[in-house]
Design a protein around this motif. Structure first.
Motif, PDB file in Angstrom:
ATOM      1  N   THR A 181       0.833  -1.196   0.000  1.00  0.00           N
ATOM      2  CA  THR A 181       0.000   0.000   0.000  1.00  0.00           C
ATOM      3  C   THR A 181       0.866   1.243   0.000  1.00  0.00           C
ATOM      4  O   THR A 181       1.871   1.328   0.708  1.00  0.00           O
ATOM      5  N   TRP A 182       0.496   2.217  -0.730  1.00  0.00           N
ATOM      6  CA  TRP A 182       1.217   3.507  -0.793  1.00  0.00           C
ATOM      7  C   TRP A 182       0.914   4.290   0.475  1.00  0.00           C
ATOM      8  O   TRP A 182      -0.245   4.492   0.840  1.00  0.00           O
ATOM      9  N   ASP A 183       2.089   4.743   1.158  1.00  0.00           N
ATOM     10  CA  ASP A 183       1.910   5.594   2.332  1.00  0.00           C
ATOM     11  C   ASP A 183       2.604   6.940   2.190  1.00  0.00           C
ATOM     12  O   ASP A 183       2.500   7.815   3.031  1.00  0.00           O
ATOM     13  N   GLY A 184       3.410   7.112   1.077  1.00  0.00           N
ATOM     14  CA  GLY A 184       4.073   8.394   0.800  1.00  0.00           C
ATOM     15  C   GLY A 184       5.158   8.739   1.791  1.00  0.00           C
ATOM     16  O   GLY A 184       5.452   9.927   2.000  1.00  0.00           O
ATOM     17  N   GLY A 185       5.753   7.754   2.430  1.00  0.00           N
ATOM     18  CA  GLY A 185       6.736   8.006   3.469  1.00  0.00           C
ATOM     19  C   GLY A 185       7.957   8.750   2.986  1.00  0.00           C
ATOM     20  O   GLY A 185       8.607   9.451   3.771  1.00  0.00           O
ATOM     21  N   ALA A 186       8.304   8.639   1.725  1.00  0.00           N
ATOM     22  CA  ALA A 186       9.500   9.316   1.200  1.00  0.00           C
ATOM     23  C   ALA A 186       9.218  10.781   0.936  1.00  0.00           C
ATOM     24  O   ALA A 186      10.132  11.561   0.668  1.00  0.00           O
ATOM     25  N   GLY A 187       8.000  11.169   0.974  1.00  0.00           N
ATOM     26  CA  GLY A 187       7.656  12.562   0.724  1.00  0.00           C
ATOM     27  C   GLY A 187       7.757  12.966  -0.736  1.00  0.00           C
ATOM     28  O   GLY A 187       7.746  14.169  -1.048  1.00  0.00           O
ATOM     29  N   THR A 188       7.852  11.981  -1.637  1.00  0.00           N
ATOM     30  CA  THR A 188       7.907  12.268  -3.084  1.00  0.00           C
ATOM     31  C   THR A 188       6.729  11.564  -3.757  1.00  0.00           C
ATOM     32  O   THR A 188       6.144  10.623  -3.208  1.00  0.00           O
ATOM     33  N   PRO A 189       6.406  11.964  -5.006  1.00  0.00           N
ATOM     34  CA  PRO A 189       5.301  11.281  -5.708  1.00  0.00           C
ATOM     35  C   PRO A 189       5.784  10.086  -6.507  1.00  0.00           C
ATOM     36  O   PRO A 189       4.997   9.468  -7.245  1.00  0.00           O
ATOM     37  N   ASN A 190       7.061   9.726  -6.404  1.00  0.00           N
ATOM     38  CA  ASN A 190       7.636   8.747  -7.318  1.00  0.00           C
ATOM     39  C   ASN A 190       7.338   7.330  -6.869  1.00  0.00           C
ATOM     40  O   ASN A 190       7.547   6.964  -5.698  1.00  0.00           O
TER      41      ASN A 190
ATOM     42  N   ALA B 125      10.564   4.093   0.034  1.00  0.00           N
ATOM     43  CA  ALA B 125      10.015   4.576   1.297  1.00  0.00           C
ATOM     44  C   ALA B 125       8.569   5.039   1.156  1.00  0.00           C
ATOM     45  O   ALA B 125       7.898   5.293   2.166  1.00  0.00           O
ATOM     46  N   ASN B 126       8.084   5.186  -0.070  1.00  0.00           N
ATOM     47  CA  ASN B 126       6.695   5.598  -0.276  1.00  0.00           C
ATOM     48  C   ASN B 126       5.729   4.424  -0.114  1.00  0.00           C
ATOM     49  O   ASN B 126       4.511   4.607  -0.251  1.00  0.00           O
ATOM     50  N   TRP B 127       6.226   3.250   0.163  1.00  0.00           N
ATOM     51  CA  TRP B 127       5.367   2.070   0.299  1.00  0.00           C
ATOM     52  C   TRP B 127       5.399   1.578   1.743  1.00  0.00           C
ATOM     53  O   TRP B 127       6.402   1.701   2.447  1.00  0.00           O
ATOM     54  N   ASP B 128       4.331   0.994   2.178  1.00  0.00           N
ATOM     55  CA  ASP B 128       4.255   0.618   3.585  1.00  0.00           C
ATOM     56  C   ASP B 128       5.227  -0.480   3.938  1.00  0.00           C
ATOM     57  O   ASP B 128       5.578  -0.686   5.115  1.00  0.00           O
ATOM     58  N   THR B 129       5.706  -1.208   2.952  1.00  0.00           N
ATOM     59  CA  THR B 129       6.701  -2.270   3.195  1.00  0.00           C
ATOM     60  C   THR B 129       8.101  -1.751   3.011  1.00  0.00           C
ATOM     61  O   THR B 129       9.067  -2.499   3.186  1.00  0.00           O
ATOM     62  N   ASN B 130       8.193  -0.418   2.657  1.00  0.00           N
ATOM     63  CA  ASN B 130       9.479   0.198   2.339  1.00  0.00           C
ATOM     64  C   ASN B 130      10.252  -0.583   1.303  1.00  0.00           C
ATOM     65  O   ASN B 130      11.488  -0.533   1.240  1.00  0.00           O
ATOM     66  N   THR B 131       9.519  -1.364   0.515  1.00  0.00           N
ATOM     67  CA  THR B 131      10.106  -2.060  -0.629  1.00  0.00           C
ATOM     68  C   THR B 131       9.212  -1.803  -1.834  1.00  0.00           C
ATOM     69  O   THR B 131       8.003  -1.548  -1.724  1.00  0.00           O
ATOM     70  N   LEU B 132       9.820  -1.846  -3.008  1.00  0.00           N
ATOM     71  CA  LEU B 132       9.051  -1.613  -4.244  1.00  0.00           C
ATOM     72  C   LEU B 132       8.158  -2.814  -4.534  1.00  0.00           C
ATOM     73  O   LEU B 132       8.555  -3.968  -4.328  1.00  0.00           O
ATOM     74  N   PRO B 133       6.935  -2.559  -4.990  1.00  0.00           N
ATOM     75  CA  PRO B 133       6.039  -3.679  -5.324  1.00  0.00           C
ATOM     76  C   PRO B 133       6.634  -4.543  -6.438  1.00  0.00           C
ATOM     77  O   PRO B 133       7.314  -4.045  -7.340  1.00  0.00           O
ATOM     78  N   GLY B 134       6.330  -5.827  -6.369  1.00  0.00           N
ATOM     79  CA  GLY B 134       6.849  -6.749  -7.369  1.00  0.00           C
ATOM     80  C   GLY B 134       5.762  -7.568  -8.024  1.00  0.00           C
ATOM     81  O   GLY B 134       4.564  -7.313  -7.878  1.00  0.00           O
TER      82      GLY B 134
END
Length: 1021
Positions: free
Chosen positions: A22-31, A36-45
């Motif tokens: 799930t997207w949480d925007g933790g990195a503070g960027t829209p990318n 860090a923008n994902w709740d698992t802090n890993t990129l979806p696969g």
């Protein structure tokens, strides 16, 4: 195979375990690419279900995921070379919810999903120029968007293929300006229940149900291409509008390409629809279809266009239909409606049937049925509605078959090169024409009503033909024109009733102009009928139940140049029918009869003119010519008129073989027979009867034969004139009492033989009755010559005036003759007045006189000297003296008649006159009779002298003026040489006697004459 493979892949995916990222925007960027923008802090696969809530994300790397859910979120696949692949093994590939937006400007693939590829609710999806959306192998629909969702393909590319169900299910809105390709879907390629706007390119191929099933609003401004697919407008509220190009193709046979089964389809003026490969029914309309553009249909296995019952097809543009197995247009069912508008063009070629119509078909534009149409160009079979044309219909192919109501309106034009078959009602107010029909130009078994113009030229058989088992009716209205020309057979043929108030023409047929036969036939004309240059009859009719020939008031029938009769009308014996003319009938240059009719009567109340016939002018059992009506025959080879006849009008014949040949003639009008090569008038049988009534005129002129040949009876109360004939009136084979009765004027002149001639053996009585006049002049033979077995009686107050021999008859009236040689009658009884103007009467036993004899004064009279033998009577007829007048006006007395001494005396003013007139009180006749007394002034004998002897017989008297005292039974005049043998003649006192020369026997000495004082004796020597 693709569908089976996709199902196998979906089943294999159930062995894997998916995780949700799930997207949480933790990195503070829209990318997307920042872990860090994902709740698992890993990129979806590849095994992850991606969820983005309430944020905007920019996709910036290549990756593959299991599924994607946007909830009130925005995902922007910005321009670049990166791509997103969604495998969707667990269910739906991409779900957009709650006003989410998916913007695609790079490749996005959705594949191998067990449910829908893309599912949208209340969301927006856009595909831009460098983007693409590919949906392949789904267990449900390829793309599914609800009513509040929309897709905007802005010059991008959308591919949908290998779906288990629909390729695209649109309940919302789709706008396509790029490319949209849908193929190999288990159900329809696109099911549109919302709005679909295309200005790009849509390709539909090999989908299971329909390429496009439209239940909503679809507008094409670009290109739609289908292959082995069709488009179905299938909902009552569906609308399909095309202003671009829709083309259909197929590798094999398909049932239909475009099926407008419900809703409306509008092909706008810039729109083109091409169906150029085989389909059973390429274009079907079961609802409402409007074409303003161009539709091309080719190679239909059955019908190019099917317009079903209850449907409406309006064409404002161009409709090209070619090569159908059966029909170009099938307007099927009683409530179907097809309208080709004024701007519309329909071209139909190479079909067995061009148009089949069971409903309402209306053409206001141009309808071309070309030579490739094999059977019927038009088969109009509607029994509840009509085919209406106000445009142009051009049939260069098959027949035009009218089995319903056909209306060709004002301005409408139908041009045919084949047969027009009318088995129901056809009403024409425009123009219908045909040329070179391979059979009949028109086959008529019902009704043709014409208000416009119709022209049929050069058919291989008849112009218009109706079989005998049918009843054809032609109603050619006022102002209308119907022209049949150059037919190989007959112009108008069969069991037809023609009612014409307009113009009807038959020109140059190979056989007859009109040949009608059957149960209900007729011609009723109040307009113009013209028949010209036939190789048979002008008009031929034969009725078996009912038959009418009527030329009404104002009607004109002209028939010219026929190789047989102008009009030939026969009938079955039981048929009661008349030939009626109330208009004008003109026939000329025919090789047979002008009119040959066996109808009961020929009734003429206007004008019949017949010229140049090889046969007779008019043949009919009975002819009735009404007052003021006219029958004229000029140059007939046989008879002018051969018919029992009742005439109250005018009949004239000129230059005929014979003027009239008839059983009976009742004349109340005027008849002129001029220039007959044979007889002027002849009766057909011993029952022949001629009655010329009071006030009527019958004139026979310039005949090479007899003027009138009478077999039975002639009664004349009018004027009967014969001028120029062999015998004026010849009476033969007659045993009828009072065979000739005249109370009118019978004038005969210029005959090469007799005036009136009774043939040898004829037993008859002729009577010239009170007020009757017979005047016969300038005949080479006797004026009147009756056989010994016949009688002529000139009754009291009747007159006979002749200038030649008169034969034997009985006179109670008035006879005046200027015959210049002795009469040859064997017995003449005069009880009336006999004017012997040339003094040729011999007072012998053949002349029985109990009346008055008038003879000329035989030289120049002397003043108040008695002229004997001028007025002679056998008894005391006169009871007073009469004055003699110088003129017929009863003015200028020049002498008197002394009734006691039966002498006339002249005053001084009468001595130089050449004629004296006496007006006798003919009491029995109630009139004064003018008696004419010629005066032979200075009579010139011309060197010709007669001889007379006095006293050769027993003399009852010695009176010089007693004719019986002379051997010639005539008193001598200044041209007589007189011999006195016995007895001395006595010239009464105051009388004047004349001789040329006198010779007396010696026994008389010098006193051989007894001449009292006051007597004048005049001798030429």
């Amino acid at each position: 195979m693709r569908r089976f493979l996709s199902i196998a892949l979906v089943l294999l995916s159930f062995t894997c375990f998916a995780a949700t990222v799930t997207w949480d925007g933790g990195a503070g960027t829209p990318n997307w690419g920042d872990a860090a923008n994902w709740d698992t802090n890993t990129l979806p696969g590849i095994s992850d279900d991606v969820v983005i809530n309430n944020d905007s994300v920019v996709f910036n790397l290549n990756t593959t995921i299991e599924s994607l859910l946007l909830n009130s979120a925005v995902l922007d696949l910005v321009s670049g070379s990166d791509s997103l692949i969604v495998t969707g093994n667990g269910g739906t590939g991409i779900r957009l919810m709650n006003n989410s937006k998916l913007k695609i400007d790079r490749p996005l693939k959705v594949q191998n999903v067990s449910l829908d590829g893309v599912y949208m609710t209340d969301s927006f999806l856009a595909v831009y120029k460098f983007g693409s959306l590919s949906v392949d192998q789904t267990g449900g629909n390829g793309i599914n968007l609800d009513i509040n969702s929309s897709i905007y393909n802005e010059k991008g590319h959308v591919y949908v293929s290998n779906t288990f169900s629909l390729g695209v299910l649109n309940i919302g809105g789709i706008t396509n300006t790029g490319g949209l390709e849908v193929f190999d879907c288990g159900s329809s390629g696109i099911k549109n229940d919302g709005n679909l706007l295309n200005s790009g390119h849509i390709t539909l191929e090999d989908n299971g149900s329909a390429g496009l099933m439209n239940n909503g609003y679809f507008e094409n401004q670009g290109t739609v291409t289908t292959h082995n697919d069709h488009i179905n407008n299938s909902n009552a509220s569906a609308q399909l509008i095309n202003s671009g190009l829709i083309s259909f193709s197929a590798s094999g046979n398909v049932n239909f390409f475009l099926d407008n089964s419900s809703g409306s389809f509008v092909n706008q003026s810039s729109g083109t629809i091409d169906m150029l490969t085989k389909g059973a029914y390429p274009l079907e309309n079961d609802s409402y279809f409007v074409n303003h553009g161009t539709i091309n249909v080719e190679e239909a296995q059955i019908n190019c266009l099917m317009n079903f019952s209850g449907s409406e097809f309006l064409n404002y543009g161009t409709l090209n239909l070619k090569k159908s197995g059966i029909r170009g247009i099938d307007n099927s069912g009683a409530t179907s409606r097809f309208v080709n508008m004024s701007s519309g063009i329909v071209n139909i070629d190479s079909c067995d049937y061009g148009i089949f119509n069971e409903g309402h078909f209306k053409n206001q534009g141009e309808l071309n049925l070309r030579s490739g149409v094999a059977d019927f160009a038009v088969d109009h079979a509607s029994i509840s509605d009509s085919l209406i044309n106000s445009g142009d219909i051009n049939c260069t192919g098959g027949k035009f078959n009218n089995r319903g109501f056909l209306l060709n309106q004002n301005g409408g034009r139908i041009a045919l090169f084949n047969e027009l078959f009318i088995s129901d009602y056809l009403e024409n107010r425009g123009h219908i024409s045909s040329r070179f029909a391979p059979e009949h130009a028109v086959k008529l078994i019902d009704t043709l009503e014409n208000h416009g113009t119709m022209s049929f030229a050069a058919p291989a058989q008849n112009g218009i033909y109706c079989p005998s088992i049918n009843d054809g009716f032609i109603d050619n209205r006022a102002g209308a024109s119907l022209i049949l020309s150059s037919s190989t057979y007959t112009g108008l043929s069969g069991n037809i009733f023609l009612k014409n108030a307009g113009t009807f023409k038959v020109l140059s047929p190979g056989l007859d102009g009109v040949n009608l036969s059957g149960t209900q036939i007729g011609i009723e004309n109040s307009g113009l009928i013209e028949i010209n240059n036939t190789s048979g009859y002008g008009v031929r009719m034969y009725g078996t139940v009912s038959e009418v020939f009527k030329n009404s008031s104002g009607g004109l029938i002209q028939i010219e140049n026929c190789t047989d009769d102008g009009i030939n009308i026969g009938k079955q014996f039981s048929v009661v029918a008349n030939f009626e003319n109330f208009g004008e009938l003109r026939i000329s240059n025919v090789d047979g009869d002008g009119i040959n009719s066996t109808l009961d009567s020929l009734i003429n109340k206007s004008v019949i003119v017949i010229e140049y016939c090889s046969g007779s002018g008019l043949n009919s059992p009975f002819t009735q010519n009404y007052a003021l009506a006219e029958i004229s025959v000029d140059s007939a080879g046989v008879y002018g008129l051969s018919s029992k006849c009742l005439n109250s009008g005018n009949i004239s014949t000129y230059r005929t073989g014979q003027g009239l040949n008839l059983p009976e003639l009742d004349n109340f009008g005027n008849i002129l027979l001029d220039g007959s090569a044979q007889k002027g008038l002849q009766f057909l049988s011993n029952n022949g009867f001629l009655h010329n009534h009071l006030g009527s005129q019958l004139a026979v002129k310039n005949c090479s034969g007899d003027g009138i040949l009478l077999y039975n009876r002639l009664i004349n109360h009018g004027v009967l004139e014969i001028d120029g004939a062999t015998n004026g009136l010849k009476i033969t084979n007659q045993t009828f009492s009072d065979s000739l009765i005249n109370t009118g004027d019978l004038i005969i002149k210029n005959c090469s033989e007799y005036g009136i001639f009774s043939a040898f053996g004829t037993q008859m009585v002729a009577r010239n009755r009170e007020q009757g006049l017979i005047r016969i002049t300038n005949t080479s033979g006797p004026s009147i010559a009756f056989s010994s077995s016949s009688q002529l009686i000139n009754e009291t107050c009747a007159s006979i005036i002749v200038d030649s021999d008169i034969g034997s008859f009985t006179n109670y009236g008035f006879v005046s003759t200027s015959h210049d040689s002795p009469y040859t009658f064997y017995e003449f009884f005069n009880h009336g007045i006999f004017e012997d103007q040339e003094a040729q009467l011999v007072f012998d036993n053949d002349f029985h006189n109990t009346g008055i004899v008038i003879q000329p004064v035989r030289g120049t009279p002397s003043l108040m000297v008695n002229e004997h033998n001028v007025i002679s009577t056998a008894s005391s007829i006169f009871t007073k003296n009469y004055s003699l007048y110088a003129n017929q006006n009863k003015t200028g007395i020049i002498g008197e008649f002394d009734y006691v001494n039966e002498v006339v005396r002249f005053q001084q003013n009468g001595l130089a006159e050449d004629t004296a007139y006496m007006f006798y009180d003919w009491a029995n006749c109630g009139e004064e009779k003018m008696l004419t007394i010629p005066i032979r002034q200075n009579h010139d004998c011309g060197g010709q002298f007669t001889s007379a002897s006095f006293g050769d017989n027993v003399l009852p008297t010695t009176n010089w003026f007693e004719p019986t005292n002379w051997d010639t039974k005539q008193v001598p005049d200044g041209c007589t040489d007189v011999t006195l043998h016995s007895g001395r003649p006595e010239i009464p006192a105051g009388a004047k006697a004349r001789v040329h020369f006198i010779n007396a026997d010696q026994q008389f000495g010098a006193n051989f004459l007894n001449i009292p004082a006051g007597t004048v004796f005049e001798s030429g020597d």
